[in-house]
Design a protein around this motif. Sequence first.
Motif, PDB file in Angstrom:
ATOM      1  N   GLY A  67     -20.378  48.439 -17.971  1.00 31.81           N
ATOM      2  CA  GLY A  67     -19.909  46.991 -17.131  1.00 31.81           C
ATOM      3  C   GLY A  67     -18.312  47.415 -17.991  1.00 31.81           C
ATOM      4  N   GLY A  68     -17.429  46.777 -17.102  1.00 31.31           N
ATOM      5  CA  GLY A  68     -16.365  46.598 -17.949  1.00 31.31           C
ATOM      6  C   GLY A  68     -15.160  47.447 -17.568  1.00 31.31           C
ATOM      7  N   TRP A  69     -15.727  48.572 -16.925  1.00 32.27           N
ATOM      8  CA  TRP A  69     -14.760  49.599 -17.023  1.00 32.27           C
ATOM      9  C   TRP A  69     -13.667  50.076 -15.602  1.00 32.27           C
ATOM     10  CZ3 TRP A  69     -14.623  54.059 -20.045  1.00 32.27           C
ATOM     11  CH2 TRP A  69     -13.932  54.628 -19.599  1.00 32.27           C
ATOM     12  N   ARG A  70     -12.920  49.919 -16.267  1.00 34.12           N
ATOM     13  CA  ARG A  70     -11.610  49.217 -14.676  1.00 34.12           C
ATOM     14  C   ARG A  70     -10.748  50.656 -14.775  1.00 34.12           C
ATOM     15  NH1 ARG A  70      -7.172  45.376 -14.927  1.00 34.12           N
ATOM     16  NH2 ARG A  70      -7.378  45.392 -17.187  1.00 34.12           N
ATOM     17  N   PRO A  71     -10.422  51.765 -13.690  1.00 29.25           N
ATOM     18  CA  PRO A  71      -9.797  52.394 -13.902  1.00 29.25           C
ATOM     19  C   PRO A  71      -8.132  52.018 -13.865  1.00 29.25           C
ATOM     20  CG  PRO A  71     -11.328  52.553 -11.926  1.00 29.25           C
ATOM     21  CD  PRO A  71     -11.575  51.127 -12.216  1.00 29.25           C
ATOM     22  N   LEU A  72      -7.257  53.556 -14.565  1.00 23.81           N
ATOM     23  CA  LEU A  72      -6.467  53.001 -14.775  1.00 23.81           C
ATOM     24  C   LEU A  72      -5.360  53.616 -13.504  1.00 23.81           C
ATOM     25  CD1 LEU A  72      -5.525  54.748 -18.626  1.00 23.81           C
ATOM     26  CD2 LEU A  72      -5.511  52.309 -18.151  1.00 23.81           C
ATOM     27  N   SER A  73      -4.858  52.240 -13.654  1.00 21.90           N
ATOM     28  CA  SER A  73      -3.507  53.127 -12.227  1.00 21.90           C
ATOM     29  C   SER A  73      -2.426  54.326 -12.830  1.00 21.90           C
ATOM     30  CB  SER A  73      -2.018  51.673 -12.459  1.00 21.90           C
ATOM     31  OG  SER A  73      -1.289  51.779 -13.795  1.00 21.90           O
ATOM     32  N   GLU A  74      -1.875  54.408 -12.305  1.00 19.16           N
ATOM     33  CA  GLU A  74      -1.141  56.257 -12.156  1.00 19.16           C
ATOM     34  C   GLU A  74       0.461  55.962 -11.862  1.00 19.16           C
ATOM     35  OE1 GLU A  74      -2.998  58.830 -10.042  1.00 19.16           O
ATOM     36  OE2 GLU A  74      -5.034  57.979 -10.408  1.00 19.16           O
ATOM     37  N   PRO A  75       1.181  55.488 -13.802  1.00 18.65           N
ATOM     38  CA  PRO A  75       2.353  54.868 -13.040  1.00 18.65           C
ATOM     39  C   PRO A  75       3.044  55.897 -12.880  1.00 18.65           C
ATOM     40  CG  PRO A  75       1.452  54.365 -14.805  1.00 18.65           C
ATOM     41  CD  PRO A  75       0.471  55.274 -15.075  1.00 18.65           C
ATOM     42  N   PRO A  76       4.628  56.493 -11.952  1.00 16.34           N
ATOM     43  CA  PRO A  76       4.737  57.622 -12.157  1.00 16.34           C
ATOM     44  C   PRO A  76       5.250  57.959 -12.953  1.00 16.34           C
ATOM     45  CG  PRO A  76       5.857  55.718 -10.270  1.00 16.34           C
ATOM     46  CD  PRO A  76       4.861  55.351 -11.064  1.00 16.34           C
ATOM     47  N   LEU A  77       5.825  57.416 -14.311  1.00 13.22           N
ATOM     48  CA  LEU A  77       6.109  57.772 -15.742  1.00 13.22           C
ATOM     49  C   LEU A  77       5.207  58.519 -16.048  1.00 13.22           C
ATOM     50  CD1 LEU A  77       8.236  58.045 -17.988  1.00 13.22           C
ATOM     51  CD2 LEU A  77       6.839  55.825 -18.924  1.00 13.22           C
ATOM     52  N   LEU A  78       3.910  58.746 -15.791  1.00 17.73           N
ATOM     53  CA  LEU A  78       2.560  60.063 -16.551  1.00 17.73           C
ATOM     54  C   LEU A  78       2.917  61.556 -15.853  1.00 17.73           C
ATOM     55  CD1 LEU A  78      -0.313  60.210 -17.457  1.00 17.73           C
ATOM     56  CD2 LEU A  78      -1.383  59.584 -15.582  1.00 17.73           C
TER      57      LEU A  78
END
Length: 205
Positions: A67-78
Amino acid sequence: MSLVSRLTEKSWETPGAHPAAGGGDRPPAAKVVLVLYFGVAAVLFGLVTSAYLMRMGMPGMAHGPMGGWRPLSEPPLLWGNTLTLFLASFAWEGARITARRGYGPHMWTLAAGLLGIIFLIGQVLLWRVLVAAGHGLRGDPAAAFFYLITALHGVHVLGGLYFWVRALPGLAGRGNAALRVQLTATYWHFLLFVWLLMLGLFVAT
């Protein structure tokens, strides 16, 4: 010649040394060290990737059994940082080609190093963007792994900048500039390859 002697030999300063021992048919010691380094780095990143997938649970699942797994967002800076690293690798390839042809790769080499510095600055800014979006170290294992993996990659980028500084004297006519630039270019291509693999992992999970 012993293995220790070959590894400590400064082949960029004494190219073609020891012809009687058949040294002309063997790769320079610096190339051997670089290949060994690639092997160690590949194992290191492989172990971290395995730990990442184990913590997540199963590849392709949004939440692992712990549990506790939260996919990361993908900022344009990436993606901007990815483009910067790609351009740095491209610049190093341009430097390698011009050095091999006997021309001074000054502009290519300087541009490659500056792009590497910009990439590192962009990575720090990316961390700040993710933290501002709520992806901190505590209670967010996906973010914690992202920071760990990108920090390891950043350390290797710093190593690439160190080799960039070492390659600069060759541009002034000291040492074997072509060999130094060639090895440094190969190193940066490896950094790009590893980054693309890690990026694919983050995006897919």
